[in-house]
Design a protein around this motif. Structure first.
Motif, mmCIF file in Angstrom:
data_model
loop_
_atom_site.group_PDB
_atom_site.id
_atom_site.type_symbol
_atom_site.label_atom_id
_atom_site.label_comp_id
_atom_site.label_asym_id
_atom_site.label_seq_id
_atom_site.Cartn_x
_atom_site.Cartn_y
_atom_site.Cartn_z
ATOM 1 N N UNK A 46 2.347 24.137 -99.595
ATOM 2 C CA UNK A 46 3.187 25.657 -100.038
ATOM 3 C C UNK A 46 4.426 24.567 -100.672
ATOM 4 N N UNK A 47 4.597 24.492 -101.110
ATOM 5 C CA UNK A 47 5.646 23.995 -102.628
ATOM 6 C C UNK A 47 6.841 25.013 -102.931
ATOM 7 N N UNK A 48 8.336 24.260 -102.595
ATOM 8 C CA UNK A 48 8.830 24.509 -103.318
ATOM 9 C C UNK A 48 9.291 23.919 -104.487
ATOM 10 N N UNK A 49 9.810 24.336 -105.583
ATOM 11 C CA UNK A 49 9.914 23.475 -107.333
ATOM 12 C C UNK A 49 10.941 22.207 -106.770
ATOM 13 N N UNK A 50 12.241 23.326 -105.954
ATOM 14 C CA UNK A 50 13.176 22.305 -105.798
ATOM 15 C C UNK A 50 13.800 21.828 -104.888
ATOM 16 N N UNK A 51 12.823 21.554 -104.209
ATOM 17 C CA UNK A 51 12.908 20.932 -103.303
ATOM 18 C C UNK A 51 13.610 19.338 -102.980
ATOM 19 N N UNK A 52 14.360 19.527 -102.019
ATOM 20 C CA UNK A 52 15.055 17.980 -101.865
ATOM 21 C C UNK A 52 14.911 17.408 -101.457
ATOM 22 N N UNK A 53 13.486 17.631 -100.320
ATOM 23 C CA UNK A 53 13.383 16.696 -99.275
ATOM 24 C C UNK A 53 11.696 16.220 -99.059
ATOM 25 N N UNK A 54 10.526 17.301 -100.304
ATOM 26 C CA UNK A 54 9.651 17.088 -100.773
ATOM 27 C C UNK A 54 9.370 17.158 -102.376
ATOM 28 N N UNK A 55 9.966 16.310 -102.349
ATOM 29 C CA UNK A 55 10.391 16.263 -104.315
ATOM 30 C C UNK A 55 8.931 17.025 -104.891
ATOM 31 N N UNK A 56 8.804 17.711 -105.858
ATOM 32 C CA UNK A 56 7.156 18.744 -106.805
ATOM 33 C C UNK A 56 6.732 17.287 -107.494
ATOM 34 N N UNK A 57 6.836 15.973 -107.327
ATOM 35 C CA UNK A 57 5.691 14.895 -107.505
ATOM 36 C C UNK A 57 4.988 14.184 -106.705
ATOM 37 N N UNK A 58 5.854 14.299 -105.351
ATOM 38 C CA UNK A 58 5.114 13.917 -104.364
ATOM 39 C C UNK A 58 3.713 14.642 -104.331
ATOM 40 N N UNK A 59 3.691 16.355 -103.799
ATOM 41 C CA UNK A 59 2.914 17.094 -103.756
ATOM 42 C C UNK A 59 1.310 17.226 -105.163
ATOM 43 N N UNK A 60 1.884 16.655 -106.300
ATOM 44 C CA UNK A 60 0.950 16.801 -107.063
ATOM 45 C C UNK A 60 0.136 15.239 -106.928
ATOM 46 N N UNK A 61 0.676 14.303 -106.413
ATOM 47 C CA UNK A 61 0.276 13.326 -106.209
ATOM 48 C C UNK A 61 -1.130 13.481 -104.473
ATOM 49 N N UNK B 126 -7.875 16.608 -100.676
ATOM 50 C CA UNK B 126 -8.566 17.354 -100.223
ATOM 51 C C UNK B 126 -9.651 18.015 -100.627
ATOM 52 N N UNK B 127 -10.982 18.484 -100.282
ATOM 53 C CA UNK B 127 -12.812 18.511 -100.959
ATOM 54 C C UNK B 127 -11.936 20.261 -101.135
ATOM 55 N N UNK B 128 -10.682 20.721 -100.112
ATOM 56 C CA UNK B 128 -11.085 22.344 -100.651
ATOM 57 C C UNK B 128 -9.863 22.092 -100.083
ATOM 58 N N UNK B 129 -8.922 22.758 -101.200
ATOM 59 C CA UNK B 129 -7.454 22.306 -101.103
ATOM 60 C C UNK B 129 -7.024 23.621 -102.221
ATOM 61 N N UNK B 130 -5.656 24.005 -101.603
ATOM 62 C CA UNK B 130 -5.200 25.635 -102.396
ATOM 63 C C UNK B 130 -3.418 25.169 -102.389
ATOM 64 N N UNK B 131 -2.847 24.925 -103.702
ATOM 65 C CA UNK B 131 -1.270 24.832 -103.278
ATOM 66 C C UNK B 131 -1.216 26.334 -104.405
ATOM 67 N N UNK B 132 0.392 26.474 -103.633
ATOM 68 C CA UNK B 132 0.560 27.560 -104.189
ATOM 69 C C UNK B 132 2.506 26.852 -105.028
ATOM 70 N N UNK B 133 3.173 27.003 -106.043
ATOM 71 C CA UNK B 133 4.907 26.427 -105.593
ATOM 72 C C UNK B 133 5.559 28.280 -106.300
#
Length: 271
Positions: A203-218, A223-230
């Protein structure tokens, strides 16, 4: 070492959803967010070691915190659960997935990451520890909380910001310094994501200063089975910044893990 069980709140019945808060937070950050979920699930929110009403510990490492979470869940007779970890709570959730995968149906990294701190982030942790020791917890919390919210949300989330500051200012210095060190030194757990068969929800905040979007995209594809919500126009505190949409996204993921439970709930509430 055997630890005293962690403080917790519990409501509802059904499959277990376990909520782990972040650094300088407590189980109280989940109070309003989880209320509607108790109609479908057994909702458990824990105070991590040294936070809220939980006792202090001499080891704030993510592995040690994960062991204390597991021990507490054992006392509650939770055999399996979906664990939702916000920020540092997500680091603890990753340790659970690494050490005790059989405990989990799945995990949600709620504005969190499996990556370790970069060298720059490690240095920032050290600077933060020095700042707290020099200027005190109150001044630290006054500077920490507001920037975690997207700038466009700060006015509408003023009550939440004040709540977070109050919780943070009650956090002992020993806890703050111990967790800063533990977060700085936590291992890279991207291999856990690569190898796990557990469903993982980012679960990703597009304006998250602590866990940047770029880090999540990496990592969200690992995982074999994953979902991502921006979440647009959301920083690090989606449970406050866009409560309804964030809750709905988590609920959709939970219902994929427990489809029979979801059908039972919908049948019971159909007209």
């Amino acid at each position: 070492m055997t630890n005293t069980p962690l403080a917790y709140t519990e409501a509802g019945s059904g499959p277990a959803l376990v909520f782990l808060h972040g650094f300088c937070e407590s189980k109280d950050v989940w109070t309003d967010f989880t209320k509607p979920l108790v109609h479908q699930f057994r909702v458990i929110a824990l105070d991590l070691p040294g936070h809220g009403e939980s006792p202090q510990t001499d080891d704030f490492s993510m592995d040690s915190q994960a062991r204390q979470v597991r021990e507490t869940l054992q006392t509650l007779q939770v055999e399996k659960c979906l664990v939702v970890g916000h920020s540092m709570g997500g680091y603890v959730a990753m340790a659970l997935a690494d050490l005790f995968p059989d405990l989990l149906y799945g995990l949600c990294l709620f504005h969190s990451s499996a990556l370790p701190d970069s060298e720059e982030k490690k240095e920032n942790r050290n600077k933060t520890a020095a700042f707290v020791q020099k200027h005190g917890i109150e001044k630290f919390m006054d500077t920490l909380v507001s920037p975690l919210f997207a700038e466009s949300n700060r006015a509408s989330c003023e009550a939440a910001i004040q709540k977070m500051q109050t919780i943070g200012k009650a956090t002992p210095l020993e806890t703050i310094l111990g967790c800063l060190q533990a977060m700085r030194d936590r291992p890279d757990r991207t291999e856990v994501l690569k190898n796990t068969t557990l469903p993982v929800f980012f679960l990703v905040g597009k304006e998250d200063p602590a866990v940047p979007l770029e880090a999540i995209l990496q990592q969200c594809h690992l995982p074999e089975n994953s979902m991502t919500y921006f979440l647009g126009h959301v920083g690090h505190m989606g449970m406050f910044e866009n409560t309804a949409l964030t809750r709905q996204a988590l609920l959709k993921f939970a219902e994929t893990l427990y489809p029979a439970n979801a059908q039972k709930y919908k049948a019971a509430n159909s007209f």
